[in-house]
Design a protein around this motif. Structure first.
Motif, PDB file in Angstrom:
ATOM      1  N   TYR A  75      31.269  70.307  13.010  1.00  6.26           N
ATOM      2  CA  TYR A  75      31.126  71.608  12.358  1.00  6.26           C
ATOM      3  C   TYR A  75      31.977  71.574  11.092  1.00  6.26           C
ATOM      4  CZ  TYR A  75      28.869  73.564  16.494  1.00  6.26           C
ATOM      5  OH  TYR A  75      27.986  73.822  17.519  1.00  6.26           O
ATOM      6  N   ALA A  76      31.328  71.768   9.971  1.00 11.09           N
ATOM      7  CA  ALA A  76      32.014  71.706   8.681  1.00 11.09           C
ATOM      8  C   ALA A  76      32.168  73.120   8.131  1.00 11.09           C
ATOM      9  CB  ALA A  76      31.229  70.836   7.701  1.00 11.09           C
ATOM     10  N   THR A 109      35.706  59.653  14.094  1.00  4.44           N
ATOM     11  CA  THR A 109      35.789  59.836  12.645  1.00  4.44           C
ATOM     12  C   THR A 109      35.323  61.231  12.251  1.00  4.44           C
ATOM     13  OG1 THR A 109      35.318  57.463  12.393  1.00  4.44           O
ATOM     14  CG2 THR A 109      35.179  58.821  10.416  1.00  4.44           C
ATOM     15  N   ALA A 110      34.297  61.748  12.936  1.00  3.69           N
ATOM     16  CA  ALA A 110      33.818  63.108  12.674  1.00  3.69           C
ATOM     17  C   ALA A 110      34.882  64.132  13.041  1.00  3.69           C
ATOM     18  CB  ALA A 110      32.537  63.375  13.451  1.00  3.69           C
ATOM     19  N   ARG A 111      35.587  63.907  14.154  1.00  2.00           N
ATOM     20  CA  ARG A 111      36.639  64.836  14.570  1.00  2.00           C
ATOM     21  C   ARG A 111      37.738  64.930  13.508  1.00  2.00           C
ATOM     22  NH1 ARG A 111      41.483  64.796  16.211  1.00  2.00           N
ATOM     23  NH2 ARG A 111      41.578  62.514  16.203  1.00  2.00           N
ATOM     24  N   GLU A 112      38.163  63.790  12.991  1.00  2.00           N
ATOM     25  CA  GLU A 112      39.183  63.773  11.936  1.00  2.00           C
ATOM     26  C   GLU A 112      38.696  64.513  10.699  1.00  2.00           C
ATOM     27  OE1 GLU A 112      40.058  59.746  11.058  1.00  2.00           O
ATOM     28  OE2 GLU A 112      40.720  59.246  13.101  1.00  2.00           O
ATOM     29  N   THR A 113      37.446  64.277  10.341  1.00  2.00           N
ATOM     30  CA  THR A 113      36.866  64.902   9.145  1.00  2.00           C
ATOM     31  C   THR A 113      36.747  66.402   9.326  1.00  2.00           C
ATOM     32  OG1 THR A 113      35.587  62.874   8.774  1.00  2.00           O
ATOM     33  CG2 THR A 113      34.916  64.837   7.543  1.00  2.00           C
ATOM     34  N   GLU A 119      33.705  60.890   2.685  1.00  2.00           N
ATOM     35  CA  GLU A 119      34.829  60.159   3.252  1.00  2.00           C
ATOM     36  C   GLU A 119      34.514  59.710   4.681  1.00  2.00           C
ATOM     37  OE1 GLU A 119      38.622  58.393   3.152  1.00  2.00           O
ATOM     38  OE2 GLU A 119      37.307  59.177   1.568  1.00  2.00           O
ATOM     39  N   PHE A 120      33.844  60.557   5.435  1.00  2.00           N
ATOM     40  CA  PHE A 120      33.397  60.203   6.788  1.00  2.00           C
ATOM     41  C   PHE A 120      32.545  58.941   6.745  1.00  2.00           C
ATOM     42  CE2 PHE A 120      29.581  60.515   9.495  1.00  2.00           C
ATOM     43  CZ  PHE A 120      30.145  60.367  10.757  1.00  2.00           C
TER      44      PHE A 120
END
Length: 353
Positions: free
Chosen positions: A166-167, A282-286, A70-71
């Motif tokens: 960080y995921a 976009t990474a922050r939202e993800t 999605e990212f």
């Protein structure tokens, strides 16, 4: 204009020789023959054309994989198609063992890999494997948004990788086919597949023998009784059908497993600020979506394993101190490998309110 190096070279081994032989293309941070940064082409809306390869090894139905996909989709859409992220899932481009070196050398621009594997590059990154260092999802989020995340990011950049996200994978548990593991002494004499050095020290401290093998080998090893059990997140246990080859599940939440979305630092520095801002936001939202999803996935997959017939034992909170005390050698090992920074990070975590 000649094609940018990022769309031409797909293997690390050829990278050096091809860079040397192509006069018109530029490495990240360099200038191409037409004067654009890194061989990118300016577009009218302010974005510069770029094709970024992103590799990961998780199954495509994993919540981290779904978040990463999605990212990539959002970045491409929000840039009007100018910044394209080509995703290579499930080990199509690189194995997890190859990933870090590929990112650091520029063999791939962007990749997802576990903090456990990154700890061989930045020893302090092993903090996520320290038993019971992160007792709640909320605390983990606060730590990564605060000084712990900042200090780890700085160490990664010194090595040549920019951490974009960080995921959260979720908590690590234990499955085995011999007996219920209700206290550390129950591990005595078992052979347990480990996920890294620090967890192995803990497994040994509990009286079991750690065994190293790839995630794809665990099912067969459990089936053939080569090992008695394994540690992993329950999401992976469901996907890899641990319930078919092991009877007992112990939910103890001993390690908070993290995956990092990292970018080659030299490549990142060459990107225009507008593109960097797009990728960062976009990474922050993800990251926020993945963190919420990790908690839900842990609950759902634990229940799934129970419904599939596994005998699930949830360690009571009142018993956790004895598990943590027995795991002290793993804390000592982390401090030995990560040094002063490791001690500082553990202090930071324990001071989070």
């Amino acid at each position: 204009m000649k094609k940018s190096w990022i769309s031409v070279w797909t293997t690390i081994g050829l990278l050096g020789s091809l860079l040397a032989g192509c006069g018109g293309a530029a490495a990240p941070g360099g200038t191409a023959a037409d004067g654009t940064s890194g061989g990118q082409v300016a577009s009218a809306d302010g974005y510069q054309e770029a094709t970024i390869r992103l590799a990961y090894n998780l199954p495509q139905d994993h919540h981290i994989a779904r978040g990463v996909e999605e990212f990539a989709k959002k970045v491409t859409e929000r840039s009007g198609g100018k910044v394209k992220i080509q995703v290579y899932p499930a080990g199509q481009l690189l194995s997890d063992k190859e990933m870090n070196q590929a990112i650091l050398t520029g063999g791939v621009e962007m990749g997802v890999n576990s903090s456990t594997l990154w700890s061989s590059v930045v020893p302090a990154m092993g903090i996520f494997d320290v038993p019971f260092a992160f007792p709640t999802y909320e605390l983990a989020g606060k730590a990564l948004a605060g000084p712990v995340g900042q200090k780890l990011n700085a160490e990664m950049e010194k090595k040549g990788a920019k951490v974009l996200m960080y995921a959260d994978y979720g908590y690590a548990q234990f499955a085995n086919s011999v007996r219920p593991l209700t206290k550390p002494e129950d591990f005595h004499g078992l052979k347990i597949r480990s996920i890294g050095h620090i967890p192995s020290v803990m497994i040994q401290a509990y009286g079991a023998a750690p065994v190293f093998m790839g995630a794809g080998e665990v099912y067969m090893a459990l089936q053939r009784k080569t090992i008695d059990g394994a540690t992993s997140g329950t999401t992976a246990m469901v996907q890899r059908k641990y319930d078919e080859v092991s009877r007992y599940l112990t939910v103890v939440n001993y390690a908070y497993l993290e995956f990092l979305l990292a970018v080659n630092k030299q490549y990142w520095d060459a990107l225009p600020p507008k593109t960097q801002e797009l990728l960062t936001e976009t990474a922050r939202e993800t990251e926020e979506w993945i963190r919420k999803q990790a908690e839900e996935e842990d609950k759902q997959t634990t229940e799934q394993l129970k419904q599939r017939g596994m005998d699930v034992y949830v360690v009571p909170e009142s018993d956790l101190p004895q598990w943590k005390e027995a795991a002290k050698p793993a804390w000592d090992e982390y401090l030995k490998t990560a040094g002063d920074l490791g001690k500082e990070l553990l202090d930071d975590v324990q001071n989070i309110k």
